[in-house]
Design an enzyme around this catalytic site. Structure first.
Site, PDB file in Angstrom:
ATOM      1  N   GLU A 109       0.588 -13.472   0.315  1.00  0.00           N
ATOM      2  CA  GLU A 109      -0.393 -13.426  -0.775  1.00  0.00           C
ATOM      3  C   GLU A 109       0.196 -14.016  -2.054  1.00  0.00           C
ATOM      4  OE1 GLU A 109      -2.700  -9.329   0.680  1.00  0.00           O
ATOM      5  OE2 GLU A 109      -1.550  -9.352  -1.191  1.00  0.00           O
TER       6      GLU A 109
ATOM      7  N   GLY B 212       0.768  -1.233   0.000  1.00  0.00           N
ATOM      8  CA  GLY B 212       0.000   0.000   0.000  1.00  0.00           C
ATOM      9  C   GLY B 212       0.800   1.285   0.000  1.00  0.00           C
TER      10      GLY B 212
ATOM     11  N   LYS C 297      -0.432   2.215  -3.600  1.00  0.00           N
ATOM     12  CA  LYS C 297      -1.891   2.162  -3.473  1.00  0.00           C
ATOM     13  C   LYS C 297      -2.586   3.354  -4.117  1.00  0.00           C
ATOM     14  CE  LYS C 297      -3.590   0.465   0.237  1.00  0.00           C
ATOM     15  NZ  LYS C 297      -4.104  -0.783  -0.363  1.00  0.00           N
TER      16      LYS C 297
END
Length: 597
Positions: free
Chosen positions: A88, A22, A26
């Site tokens: 992730e 982020g 982001k």
């Protein structure tokens, strides 16, 4: 789809997951990508908050990764400092979905340099190794670090996009559009696979556009012309679906002719305005609608040069052109405007010269059938019980039918008799096909007929001679074909006849006495052939005669009158002598005598 600001496990699966750190991207590249993809109707998982360790929302992230078919991994300078980004990434690899690596001020080689301790990510891993929890215990053991390191190594082998490469030179907008194009290409391949002929048609059209672009480099308007049902809309839709990701704005007005009759041009103008500008305005008057369209596009073009793709499908009158065609100056360089129409005159009215009109090439029967089945049943063949419905739906204007290796086909579908414009029919390897229907003889436009390796075929219709426009016939390897009908001699236009390996065929020489156009005759391995016609007009044009593997006993004594004959192949164990006139055949360039005792 609206961009997801929160997460909800109850919503339907995502198309795409954006893996990113982020603080790095982001509010820049990640937001740009999310906007572009959502604008194309894709359901994108893009969190607006930085998830912290231990948050329950991570289970939702896992589900989003599992259900997404495409994952974008943005490798920014501090990406590897985030254990959640790395976790992730591992989940993305386990999901089996497509991964598109994006290198944001990070050299791709840095993903491979962890072992030697060099590069940006090597220093990030050093920090991860030293991290401890509240009790002072090492948070990430060597096994976990190895898993993350291997994940980075695996992703480095995927084809990616690099912001600092010569292609993009740091231009994030250009990179965002390239990512969009890559994603759209994936979804094209993942959707119902188009038939090979449709792939070919799109490629031919793209080549046509590239040739035109060299002459008209700014905004290019072209037309696709063809009769009703020939595939204009199918080609335009497939091209639009594949290419829209490469344009800033796009609009496809489907079936303008009928939409105009049902809802009026104002409705079409409103649709065009919404798709190109995002403005939802109900237009009440056509002239006012054109003014609104051009004013809004003028405002947009002043802010930024935008590249548009606009397709107007099935345009058939001038009013539609006046209401929907926009000034070139409002569309940015590289824009395309494509019109489909049945009428060249309409395209000419719009300023499209003949060299910018692409004439559609109709699909042959085999490809048309497959395309219909893929659209209706999501498979290349009809579902059980729908076979006759599919056959009856095939367009009457087909010029060519090609059926290969349909091993269960026992009869020609009744729908074939309606193909009054059919010029070429090819059936190959239809081993259970036994007879041809009499109705087939109604196809007066038929010029080319191939029935090869149809082993069960025993006879032809009595009315076969009514196919008077036939020029080419090939019955090779129809081993059980036993006879040709008496009407066969009526085929006055026939130039090519191939009967190779028709081993059971009884051939009566008198059938050929009225055919005065034959240029090639092939009787190879026709074991029942014992005699050639002696009084025949086919002598006049015959250039090639293949008599290998036959059973005839003598050649005609007037064979020297076959003045055009160039190639003569002879094999027969029963041939005992050759006529003396054979030496007078001055045009013969190749004479082969084989196994003639």
């Amino acid at each position: 789809m609206n961009q997801q600001n929160g997460v909800d496990a109850s919503i339907r699966p995502y198309h795409l997951f954006i893996n990113h750190r982020g603080p790095d991207v982001k509010n820049t590249l990640a937001s740009t990508i999310s906007y572009l993809l959502c604008d194309k109707g894709l359901n994108v998982f893009f969190d607006k908050t930085e998830f912290k360790p231990g948050q329950e929302l991570f289970s939702t992230i896992k589900e989003a990764i599992r259900t997404s078919s495409v994952h974008i991994a943005i490798f920014s300078p501090k990406y590897a400092e985030s254990p959640w980004c790395l976790e992730e990434l591992c989940l993305m690899l386990k999901s089996g979905g497509k991964i598109i690596p994006v290198f944001y001020h990070v050299p791709p080689a840095d993903l491979l340099r962890l072992q030697d301790g060099k590069g940006i990510y090597a220093s990030s891993f050093k920090k991860l190794r030293k991290k401890t929890d509240k009790k002072g215990k090492i948070r990430y053991d060597s096994e976990k670090l190895t898993e993350w390191r291997e994940a980075l190594k695996r992703v480095s082998n995927c084809s990616g996009l690099e912001l600092d490469s010569a292609t993009f030179s740091g231009d994030e907008g250009k990179l965002g559009n390239a990512i969009l194009g890559r994603v759209m290409e994936h979804f094209i391949k993942a959707r119902k696979k188009p038939v090979d002929a449709l792939d070919d048609a799109v490629e031919y059209f793209k080549y046509f556009l590239s040739e035109s672009r060299s002459v008209y480099p700014h905004v290019h308007t072209v037309g696709i012309v063809g009769i009703s049902g020939s595939g204009k809309t199918t080609l335009a839709e497939e091209f639009y679906y594949r290419q829209q990701g490469y344009f800033d704005r796009s609009s496809f007005l489907l079936d303008v002719r009928n939409s105009f009759e049902r809802n009026g041009l104002q409705s079409l103008q409103s649709q065009l305005l919404k798709e190109l500008t995002g403005d939802e305005i109900k237009i009440s008057h056509i002239s006012n609608g054109k003014e609104i369209l051009e004013d809004r596009l003028d405002c947009l073009s002043r802010q930024k040069s935008l590249k548009f793709l606009i397709i107007l499908d099935d345009v058939d009158n001038r009013d539609q052109l006046d209401a929907l065609l926009l000034k070139d100056g409002l569309l940015g360089r590289g824009s395309w405007v494509i019109l489909t129409s049945r009428d060249r005159a309409i395209l000419k009215l719009s300023g499209i010269s003949r060299d910018r009109q692409y004439k559609i090439k109709p699909l042959v029967m085999e490809d048309a059938r497959e395309l219909l089945c893929r659209e209706a049943f999501n498979q290349p063949d009809p579902l059980p019980g729908f076979e006759r419905l599919v056959e009856s739906a095939l367009p009457a204007q087909l010029r060519e039918v090609r059926v290969k290796k349909c091993r269960k086909l026992v009869e020609i579908p009744p729908a074939f008799e309606s193909l009054i414009q059919l010029e070429k029919m090819t059936l190959i390897g239809c081993v259970k096909l036994e007879i041809l229907p009499q109705q087939l003889c109604q196809l007066q436009a038929l010029k080319h007929l191939e029935l090869r390796k149809c082993e069960s075929l025993t006879s032809l219709p009595d009315r076969f001679g009514e196919l008077t426009n036939l020029v080419h016939i090939d019955f090779s390897d129809c081993e059980n074909l036993s006879q040709l009908p008496r009407s066969f001699g009526q085929l006055s236009q026939l130039k090519y006849l191939e009967l190779r390996n028709c081993r059971n065929l009884m051939i009566h020489p008198e059938l050929f006495e009225e055919i005065n156009s034959l240029e090639q005759l092939g009787f190879e391995n026709c074991r029942n052939l014992r005699q050639l016609p002696t009084q025949t007009t086919c002598q006049v044009f015959l250039r090639k005669l293949n008599l290998l593997g036959t059973s005839f006993e003598q050649l005609p004594n007037d064979i020297d009158q076959w003045t055009k004959l160039e190639l003569l192949y002879i094999e027969s164990p029963f041939l005992t002598s050759l006529p003396l006139c054979l030496g007078n055949m001055r045009c013969v360039t190749q004479l082969v005598l084989f196994n003639c005792p």
